[in-house]
Motif scaffolding. Structure first.
Motif, PDB file in Angstrom:
ATOM      1  N   VAL A 206       4.942  23.440  63.587  1.00  0.00           N
ATOM      2  CA  VAL A 206       5.475  22.463  64.539  1.00  0.00           C
ATOM      3  C   VAL A 206       4.455  22.197  65.647  1.00  0.00           C
ATOM      4  CG1 VAL A 206       7.275  22.025  66.257  1.00  0.00           C
ATOM      5  CG2 VAL A 206       7.874  23.041  64.058  1.00  0.00           C
ATOM      6  N   LYS A 207       3.919  23.295  66.206  1.00  0.00           N
ATOM      7  CA  LYS A 207       2.909  23.140  67.269  1.00  0.00           C
ATOM      8  C   LYS A 207       1.674  22.429  66.746  1.00  0.00           C
ATOM      9  CE  LYS A 207       3.530  26.598  70.813  1.00  0.00           C
ATOM     10  NZ  LYS A 207       3.710  28.003  70.951  1.00  0.00           N
ATOM     11  N   ARG A 208       1.221  22.845  65.559  1.00  0.00           N
ATOM     12  CA  ARG A 208      -0.005  22.257  64.992  1.00  0.00           C
ATOM     13  C   ARG A 208       0.175  20.758  64.761  1.00  0.00           C
ATOM     14  NH1 ARG A 208      -0.171  25.112  60.870  1.00  0.00           N
ATOM     15  NH2 ARG A 208       0.620  23.638  59.327  1.00  0.00           N
ATOM     16  N   ASN A 209       1.297  20.384  64.170  1.00  0.00           N
ATOM     17  CA  ASN A 209       1.524  18.964  63.882  1.00  0.00           C
ATOM     18  C   ASN A 209       1.691  18.142  65.162  1.00  0.00           C
ATOM     19  OD1 ASN A 209       1.397  19.043  61.028  1.00  0.00           O
ATOM     20  ND2 ASN A 209       3.439  19.926  60.945  1.00  0.00           N
ATOM     21  N   ASP A 210       2.343  18.725  66.162  1.00  0.00           N
ATOM     22  CA  ASP A 210       2.462  18.029  67.451  1.00  0.00           C
ATOM     23  C   ASP A 210       1.082  17.788  68.062  1.00  0.00           C
ATOM     24  OD1 ASP A 210       5.198  17.785  67.422  1.00  0.00           O
ATOM     25  OD2 ASP A 210       5.574  19.567  68.639  1.00  0.00           O
ATOM     26  N   LEU A 211       0.211  18.793  67.946  1.00  0.00           N
ATOM     27  CA  LEU A 211      -1.147  18.639  68.473  1.00  0.00           C
ATOM     28  C   LEU A 211      -1.927  17.596  67.679  1.00  0.00           C
ATOM     29  CD1 LEU A 211      -2.065  22.377  69.199  1.00  0.00           C
ATOM     30  CD2 LEU A 211      -1.652  20.576  70.879  1.00  0.00           C
ATOM     31  N   PHE A 212      -1.760  17.608  66.357  1.00  0.00           N
ATOM     32  CA  PHE A 212      -2.439  16.605  65.533  1.00  0.00           C
ATOM     33  C   PHE A 212      -2.046  15.189  65.965  1.00  0.00           C
ATOM     34  CE2 PHE A 212      -3.197  19.514  61.618  1.00  0.00           C
ATOM     35  CZ  PHE A 212      -4.442  19.864  62.115  1.00  0.00           C
ATOM     36  N   LEU A 213      -0.758  14.998  66.272  1.00  0.00           N
ATOM     37  CA  LEU A 213      -0.305  13.673  66.712  1.00  0.00           C
ATOM     38  C   LEU A 213      -0.949  13.278  68.038  1.00  0.00           C
ATOM     39  CD1 LEU A 213       3.519  13.591  65.868  1.00  0.00           C
ATOM     40  CD2 LEU A 213       1.678  12.335  64.755  1.00  0.00           C
ATOM     41  N   LYS A 214      -1.064  14.259  68.961  1.00  0.00           N
ATOM     42  CA  LYS A 214      -1.716  13.976  70.247  1.00  0.00           C
ATOM     43  C   LYS A 214      -3.181  13.572  70.032  1.00  0.00           C
ATOM     44  CE  LYS A 214       0.946  16.821  73.521  1.00  0.00           C
ATOM     45  NZ  LYS A 214       2.148  17.095  72.736  1.00  0.00           N
ATOM     46  N   ILE A 215      -3.869  14.295  69.147  1.00  0.00           N
ATOM     47  CA  ILE A 215      -5.276  13.992  68.866  1.00  0.00           C
ATOM     48  C   ILE A 215      -5.390  12.621  68.191  1.00  0.00           C
ATOM     49  CG2 ILE A 215      -7.331  14.752  67.607  1.00  0.00           C
ATOM     50  CD1 ILE A 215      -6.143  17.640  67.824  1.00  0.00           C
ATOM     51  N   LEU A 216      -4.469  12.365  67.265  1.00  0.00           N
ATOM     52  CA  LEU A 216      -4.470  11.078  66.566  1.00  0.00           C
ATOM     53  C   LEU A 216      -4.399   9.922  67.553  1.00  0.00           C
ATOM     54  CD1 LEU A 216      -4.044   9.414  63.846  1.00  0.00           C
ATOM     55  CD2 LEU A 216      -1.615   9.566  64.390  1.00  0.00           C
ATOM     56  N   ARG A 217      -3.527  10.035  68.542  1.00  0.00           N
ATOM     57  CA  ARG A 217      -3.349   8.943  69.502  1.00  0.00           C
ATOM     58  C   ARG A 217      -4.625   8.688  70.308  1.00  0.00           C
ATOM     59  NH1 ARG A 217       2.186  11.644  70.111  1.00  0.00           N
ATOM     60  NH2 ARG A 217       3.489  10.332  68.781  1.00  0.00           N
ATOM     61  N   VAL A 218      -5.384   9.757  70.573  1.00  0.00           N
ATOM     62  CA  VAL A 218      -6.659   9.580  71.275  1.00  0.00           C
ATOM     63  C   VAL A 218      -7.631   8.798  70.400  1.00  0.00           C
ATOM     64  CG1 VAL A 218      -8.655  10.762  72.237  1.00  0.00           C
ATOM     65  CG2 VAL A 218      -6.362  11.648  72.685  1.00  0.00           C
ATOM     66  N   TYR A 219      -7.719   9.178  69.120  1.00  0.00           N
ATOM     67  CA  TYR A 219      -8.617   8.463  68.205  1.00  0.00           C
ATOM     68  C   TYR A 219      -8.211   7.000  68.048  1.00  0.00           C
ATOM     69  CZ  TYR A 219     -11.019  12.700  66.645  1.00  0.00           C
ATOM     70  OH  TYR A 219     -11.788  13.839  66.585  1.00  0.00           O
ATOM     71  N   LEU A 220      -6.908   6.767  67.963  1.00  0.00           N
ATOM     72  CA  LEU A 220      -6.433   5.386  67.817  1.00  0.00           C
ATOM     73  C   LEU A 220      -6.769   4.569  69.061  1.00  0.00           C
ATOM     74  CD1 LEU A 220      -2.960   5.961  66.125  1.00  0.00           C
ATOM     75  CD2 LEU A 220      -5.031   5.071  65.055  1.00  0.00           C
ATOM     76  N   LYS A 221      -6.612   5.189  70.228  1.00  0.00           N
ATOM     77  CA  LYS A 221      -6.935   4.501  71.473  1.00  0.00           C
ATOM     78  C   LYS A 221      -8.414   4.134  71.517  1.00  0.00           C
ATOM     79  CE  LYS A 221      -6.162   4.870  76.449  1.00  0.00           C
ATOM     80  NZ  LYS A 221      -5.669   5.738  77.554  1.00  0.00           N
ATOM     81  N   LYS A 222      -9.244   4.993  70.945  1.00  0.00           N
ATOM     82  CA  LYS A 222     -10.684   4.744  70.898  1.00  0.00           C
ATOM     83  C   LYS A 222     -11.061   3.780  69.779  1.00  0.00           C
ATOM     84  CE  LYS A 222     -12.331   9.191  72.680  1.00  0.00           C
ATOM     85  NZ  LYS A 222     -13.358   8.656  73.598  1.00  0.00           N
TER      86      LYS A 222
END
Length: 433
Positions: free
Chosen positions: A130-146
């Motif tokens: 759960v923690k890992r996937n939540d973190l992956f989503l946070k990282i994903l949003r940064v990449y998408l923003k970039k």
């Protein structure tokens, strides 16, 4: 104030007794000295590392290293990365769940520092899914923003669990749509395995296409790609897209596509549009204008079922009137009468009830009027409505029920709305005997 405020800050920081706070304070001073182009900034960071090395608590040591690394980031990025890696290696020696908690803090700090590559590297070691996937989503949003879609794709491929995989895919689809990368959006769509999330994704597509005022040719591109998929997946994608477009009011386009489909498929999509547009009376009213015959009756019935399940409101009155004027089905007329009665529109309810054929359905229509009359305190009106059913059996049954409800109202102060249920029971009883 001393002439060299930075040296004085270094001197005063040495008096801080808490080793963690002293280490972090030295790092802060070093950062601001660097910004002020003071060469002594290196000394400040040296003091920060010395203070950290004296910390006895291993958890506080890790936290201190992360903070020092954060302030060092704006001074020497490469050294900062080494500090974060040192903190990471220390974290790996901790037991669970402490290790995951510290890794999570490290990853979030790195994201705050705009270091998503490093954050992704460390997030992969988080054991709790759960923690890992939540973190992956946070990282994903940064990449998408970039706009780094290649890295975003990599993260989506790493997430196997639901609903995180589908949420990540939808986030990517939104960005592809913004960039008008429609082929990429469809590719990600085709990989969604959950029917629910596929539908959610296609709603996003429909809303984007509508709000972006793209040409009809773009809609058709999505339709053609959906039709080119395997039959089951393709229809699911197409259905979700057309439902989404229909609920956005793009009914001209939707109805043209429906001309190419089988009746059962058409009805499925039309019912989906009704379900997603229940709060949009203008869309529902416009939709009925495209329909006729059996299709009109089917969708009108679905609309009335949804409206009755929601609780009545006057904003749907034009829609209900339209259905009442155009339907040829007595079962639908009964629903129209019920809705109008609940609104207190008794004159119109009586007019439509008078068109109902069949004694069983007439008893339901006039029964709903009678119950609503009773609830409004009009006992005479309730009895008059009951007397409109002229059939000896059903007329007698309805009058009996209404008289009983009058007594129920007197005794308990309220009336139960169970005429339809009781009528069904009576119908079965007469059919058996």
């Amino acid at each position: 104030m001393p002439l060299d405020v930075y040296r004085e800050a270094l001197r005063l920081a040495s008096d801080i007794r808490d080793k963690y706070l002293r280490a972090v304070t030295y790092a802060k001073i070093g950062y601001y000295m660097y910004r002020a182009k003071k060469p002594e900034y290196k000394t400040a960071f040296k003091y920060a590392f010395n203070a950290a090395a004296s910390i006895d608590n291993p958890v506080l040591l890790v936290k201190a290293l992360v903070e020092i690394g954060a302030y060092l980031k704006g001074v020497d990025a490469k050294t900062s990365q080494k500090v974060f890696h040192q903190a990471y290696e220390s974290i790996l020696s901790f037991p669970e769940p402490l290790k995951d908690d510290l890794l999570e803090e490290l990853v979030i700090r790195l994201l705050e520092l705009d270091m998503p590559d490093d954050a992704l590297f460390y997030a992969t070691d988080v054991k709790d899914s759960v923690k890992r996937n939540d973190l992956f989503l946070k990282i994903l949003r940064v990449y998408l923003k970039k706009g780094n879609m290649r890295r975003a794709r990599l993260i989506i491929e790493r997430i196997d669990d639901e609903p995180w995989h589908s949420i990540a895919a939808i986030e990517a689809i939104k960005e592809h749509l913004k960039r008008e990368e429609f082929g990429s959006a469809i590719r990600v769509l085709s990989e969604l395995k959950s029917e629910y999330w596929l539908g959610e994704a296609m709603k996003e597509v429909a809303v984007h296409l509508k709000n972006s005022d793209v040409p009809t040719a773009t809609y058709e591109k999505f339709v053609d790609i959906a039709l080119g998929m395997s039959s089951d997946t393709g229809f699911d994608v197409l259905k979700s897209l057309l439902i989404g477009l229909g609920s956005q009011g793009e009914l001209d386009f939707v109805m043209k596509i429906l001309e190419r489909m089988y009746p059962d498929e058409r009805l499925s999509i039309l019912e989906g549009i009704v379900k997603t547009s229940v709060d949009k009376e203008d869309v529902l009213l416009a939709l009925l204008g495209y329909l006729e015959g059996e299709e009109f009756e089917r969708i009108a019935g679905v609309i009335m079922d949804h409206l009755l399940s929601k609780g009545v409101t006057a904003k749907y009155l034009p829609l209900v009137r339209t259905i009442g004027e155009h339907t040829r089905e007595d079962t639908i007329r009964v629903k129209v009468v019920t809705y109008l009665s609940k609104l207190g529109e008794f004159d119109e309810a009586l007019r439509f009830a008078g068109l109902v054929r069949g004694n069983y359905l007439r008893s339901l229509a006039f029964g709903s009027i009678a119950v609503s009359r009773l609830k409004s305190g009009d006992i005479d009106g309730a009895i008059d409505a009951a007397l409109e059913v002229k059939d000896p059996k059903w007329g007698s049954w309805l009058l009996s029920e209404i008289l009983t409800k009058i007594l129920e109202l007197q005794a308990e102060g309220e009336v139960s709305e169970d005429i339809e249920e009781k009528a069904k029971h009576q119908k079965v009883l007469w059919e058996k005997h």
